[in-house]
Design an enzyme around this catalytic site. Structure first.
Site, PDB file in Angstrom:
ATOM      1  N   CYS A 280       0.974  -1.360   0.027  1.00  0.00           N
ATOM      2  CA  CYS A 280      -0.066   0.079  -0.026  1.00  0.00           C
ATOM      3  C   CYS A 280       0.692   1.264  -0.058  1.00  0.00           C
ATOM      4  CB  CYS A 280      -0.962  -0.212   1.265  1.00  0.00           C
ATOM      5  SG  CYS A 280      -2.044  -1.319   1.357  1.00  0.00           S
TER       6      CYS A 280
HETATM    7  N1  LIG Z   1      -2.593  -5.807   1.934  1.00  0.00           N
HETATM    8  C1  LIG Z   1      -3.084  -5.086   2.760  1.00  0.00           C
HETATM    9  O1  LIG Z   1      -2.816  -4.827   3.888  1.00  0.00           O
HETATM   10  C2  LIG Z   1      -4.180  -4.060   2.003  1.00  0.00           C
HETATM   11  C3  LIG Z   1      -4.963  -3.224   2.932  1.00  0.00           C
HETATM   12  C4  LIG Z   1      -5.659  -2.323   2.436  1.00  0.00           C
HETATM   13  C5  LIG Z   1      -5.911  -2.336   1.179  1.00  0.00           C
HETATM   14  N2  LIG Z   1      -5.261  -3.103   0.267  1.00  0.00           N
HETATM   15  C6  LIG Z   1      -5.623  -3.233  -1.237  1.00  0.00           C
HETATM   16  O2  LIG Z   1      -6.517  -4.279  -1.331  1.00  0.00           O
HETATM   17  C7  LIG Z   1      -6.275  -4.859  -2.829  1.00  0.00           C
HETATM   18  C8  LIG Z   1      -5.845  -6.240  -2.568  1.00  0.00           C
HETATM   19  O3  LIG Z   1      -4.713  -6.237  -1.966  1.00  0.00           O
HETATM   20  P1  LIG Z   1      -4.167  -7.669  -1.266  1.00  0.00           P
HETATM   21  O4  LIG Z   1      -3.058  -7.225  -0.506  1.00  0.00           O
HETATM   22  O5  LIG Z   1      -5.265  -8.496  -0.872  1.00  0.00           O
HETATM   23  O6  LIG Z   1      -3.632  -8.326  -2.467  1.00  0.00           O
HETATM   24  P2  LIG Z   1      -3.318 -10.129  -2.861  1.00  0.00           P
HETATM   25  O7  LIG Z   1      -2.127  -9.979  -4.042  1.00  0.00           O
HETATM   26  O8  LIG Z   1      -2.783 -10.431  -1.665  1.00  0.00           O
HETATM   27  O9  LIG Z   1      -4.589 -10.620  -3.350  1.00  0.00           O
HETATM   28  C9  LIG Z   1      -5.332 -10.463  -4.684  1.00  0.00           C
HETATM   29  C10 LIG Z   1      -5.684 -11.632  -5.125  1.00  0.00           C
HETATM   30  O10 LIG Z   1      -6.509 -11.427  -6.198  1.00  0.00           O
HETATM   31  C11 LIG Z   1      -6.449 -12.425  -7.014  1.00  0.00           C
HETATM   32  N3  LIG Z   1      -6.968 -11.891  -8.476  1.00  0.00           N
HETATM   33  C12 LIG Z   1      -6.057 -11.322  -9.241  1.00  0.00           C
HETATM   34  N4  LIG Z   1      -6.923 -10.938 -10.531  1.00  0.00           N
HETATM   35  C13 LIG Z   1      -8.153 -11.708 -10.116  1.00  0.00           C
HETATM   36  C14 LIG Z   1      -9.297 -11.686 -10.901  1.00  0.00           C
HETATM   37  N5  LIG Z   1      -9.440 -11.277 -12.214  1.00  0.00           N
HETATM   38  N6  LIG Z   1     -10.362 -12.402 -10.381  1.00  0.00           N
HETATM   39  C15 LIG Z   1     -10.355 -12.954  -9.291  1.00  0.00           C
HETATM   40  N7  LIG Z   1      -9.169 -12.746  -8.473  1.00  0.00           N
HETATM   41  C16 LIG Z   1      -8.021 -12.368  -8.914  1.00  0.00           C
HETATM   42  C17 LIG Z   1      -5.064 -12.678  -6.827  1.00  0.00           C
HETATM   43  O11 LIG Z   1      -4.660 -14.147  -7.435  1.00  0.00           O
HETATM   44  C18 LIG Z   1      -4.932 -12.774  -5.605  1.00  0.00           C
HETATM   45  O12 LIG Z   1      -5.051 -14.216  -4.578  1.00  0.00           O
HETATM   46  C19 LIG Z   1      -5.290  -3.929  -3.472  1.00  0.00           C
HETATM   47  O13 LIG Z   1      -5.931  -3.019  -3.880  1.00  0.00           O
HETATM   48  C20 LIG Z   1      -4.636  -3.181  -2.008  1.00  0.00           C
HETATM   49  O14 LIG Z   1      -4.041  -1.890  -2.381  1.00  0.00           O
HETATM   50  C21 LIG Z   1      -4.440  -3.979   0.538  1.00  0.00           C
END
Ligand SMILES: NC(=O)c1ccc[n+]([C@@H]2O[C@H](COP(=O)([O-])OP(=O)(O)OC[C@H]3O[C@@H](n4cnc5c(N)ncnc54)[C@H](O)[C@@H]3O)[C@@H](O)[C@H]2O)c1
Length: 447
Positions: A280
């Site tokens: 992030c």
């Molecule tokens: N990790 C954090 O602490 C956090 C906190 C707040 C916000 N965010 C935001 O949340 C969002 C997700 O982050 P994350 O950390 O969970 O990412 P991540 O990479 O851990 O997980 C994302 C998942 O989405 C899947 N994916 C990708 N394309 C896809 C599709 N077309 N259909 C279905 N699944 C699909 C991936 O395989 C993966 O498992 C981002 O925008 C991030 O900025 C993350």
């Protein structure tokens, strides 16, 4: 579509929340999506977890976890009576009443927003959408994404947004491994751009979270999330810059922050480190910088903070080199032990971790490096591939004896700092992790 028909979708939706017959679908089962799925199931809703990564869906179906701080017992609990079903088959979208999109929003090579995953996910939904569903974008992104990117794709379904299909934005506030909050107790910001979408979104998340924070639009909700992350990014940059000044002045920045934070108002403590990490803080602010250009506006705080934070791993590598040369140890023979790959303590997440950059910089300088992280093994970086140096599977006493200096990059609780200081020839501590070690302090260099 008449007002009456839209009303029936709405009433139907609210009734399903009340009698817990609503099925929620989560798209993207990563660090954000999986805890959200856990929360939904714990609140009595059936959950379909959709991910294009079949390894993840297979593991979940088998009751296994792939995220360090979520134990398999939690997955098994979710899988009881099929309350969570994980799949890569998008046809199940038709069964769901809500669709929460939690897919990655990275930067591309030119450091511009890469919304490919969001676009692809929404496009995959379109053939399976039906009247009465609520789509919620959860991924962090610039203000305008829900309206300018998600909505036009959803409209291809032929369903009228705000009458037959509801749309909103609600940002995630995950803080993995923070013992003081759970997904349920962290207030949840929600925004939508039409009254019916607002109503269903507030009703659904009102039934899931202890507190929801409604704002006037999707754009306001998107901007609020970006503000939170810019706030952290800028304040961390400030304290990182002051760390460098304090080093020159012979002052300990951690002592100074701890003193300043005793002010009971108007000050929030941020701590310096070896650089910014995680999915992030190093990324999200640049989503706004990019969008601001459309408005002929330059986000100078973000750019400056980015510059300071990006430079931190280089500063750490220089401090290491300075120490070794002060000991007369040439880079060709210098051996270093690096502790901690994850971007923050007690997690296994190495995305954008400054440790990875520092390992690379140290290897480029010709140092022989070994590394260890109790939460990470076999990590392969998206940017650099296999990490340089030798990965240690355990931290033996020999590991310290065979190195000229130990570098602490992540302050995991699992490390025995007393032992680290006792056995190391020198400790270069980028986190003040050795603050409670009182013997051999002359070996410790705060960097
Ligand atoms: N990790 C954090 O602490 C956090 C906190 C707040 C916000 N965010 C935001 O949340 C969002 C997700 O982050 P994350 O950390 O969970 O990412 P991540 O990479 O851990 O997980 C994302 C998942 O989405 C899947 N994916 C990708 N394309 C896809 C599709 N077309 N259909 C279905 N699944 C699909 C991936 O395989 C993966 O498992 C981002 O925008 C991030 O900025 C993350």
């Amino acid at each position: 579509m008449t007002a009456g028909a839209s009303c029936s979708h709405l009433d139907n939706f609210i009734e399903k929340i009340e009698n817990r017959s609503l099925t929620a679908c989560i798209l993207g089962l990563g660090y954000v999506g999986l805890p959200l799925a856990q929360l939904f199931t714990s609140r009595g809703f059936r959950v379909i977890g959709l991910d294009i990564d079949e390894l993840k869906t297979r593991k979940l179906q088998g009751g296994e976890s792939y995220i360090g701080h979520i134990p398999p017992s939690v997955i098994l609990e979710m899988r009881k009576n099929d309350r969570l079903v994980a799949t890569s088959d998008f046809s199940c979208v038709a069964e769901a009443d809500t669709l929460s999109i939690c897919v990655p929003t990275p930067l591309d090579k030119a450091r511009q927003p890469d919304l490919t995953a969001v676009r692809k996910t929404v496009e995959s939904l379109v053939p399976h959408l039906r009247p009465g569903q609520l789509v919620i974008l959860e991924s962090t992104t610039y203000p305008g994404t829900t309206t300018e990117v998600v909505l036009p794709i959803l409209q291809k379904s032929g369903l009228k947004i705000g009458e037959e299909l509801f749309l909103g934005y609600s940002p995630e506030r995950e803080d993995p491994a923070n013992p003081n909050f759970t997904a349920r107790t962290i207030p949840k910001v929600v925004g939508a751009n039409d009254p019916a979408s607002r109503r269903v979104l507030e009703a659904f998340y009102g039934a899931v979270f202890d507190q929801i924070v409604p704002v006037s639009s999707c754009e306001a909700a998107e901007m609020s999330k970006i503000l939170e992350n810019i706030y952290r990014c800028v304040n961390i940059a400030l304290v990182n810059e002051l760390k460098l000044l304090c080093q020159r002045m012979g002052l300990n920045i951690w002592e100074i922050v701890d003193a300043a934070k005793t002010k009971p108002f108007g000050f929030q403590a941020f701590y310096p480190g070896p650089g910014l990490g995680g999915h992030c803080i190093p990324i999200d602010p640049f989503y706004l910088s990019w969008k601001a250009r459309e408005y002929d506006f330059s986000t100078r705080f973000i750019e400056l903070a980015g510059e300071v934070n990006t430079n931190m791993p280089y500063e750490v590598a220089s401090r290491v080199a300075d120490h070794l040369s002060s000991q007369g140890i040439p880079s060709s023979t210098a051996r270093l032990l690096v502790l901690g790959l994850a971007y923050k303590k007690n997690v296994d997440d190495c995305r954008e971790s400054p440790s990875i950059k520092i390992l690379k910089l140290l290897a480029d300088r010709g140092f022989t490096v070994s590394y260890f992280d109790p939460h990470v093994s076999g990590y392969v970086s998206h940017r650099y591939g296999r990490l340089p140096g030798v990965e240690l599977l355990e931290l033996t006493d020999d590991a310290f004896l065979n190195t000229d200096a130990t570098l602490i990059l992540t302050d995991h609780d699992a490390f025995d700092y007393d032992r680290i200081v006792r056995w190391s020839k020198a400790v270069i501590d980028t986190r003040n992790a050795t603050r409670n070690i009182f013997t051999d302090r002359d070996k410790i260099i705060l960097a």
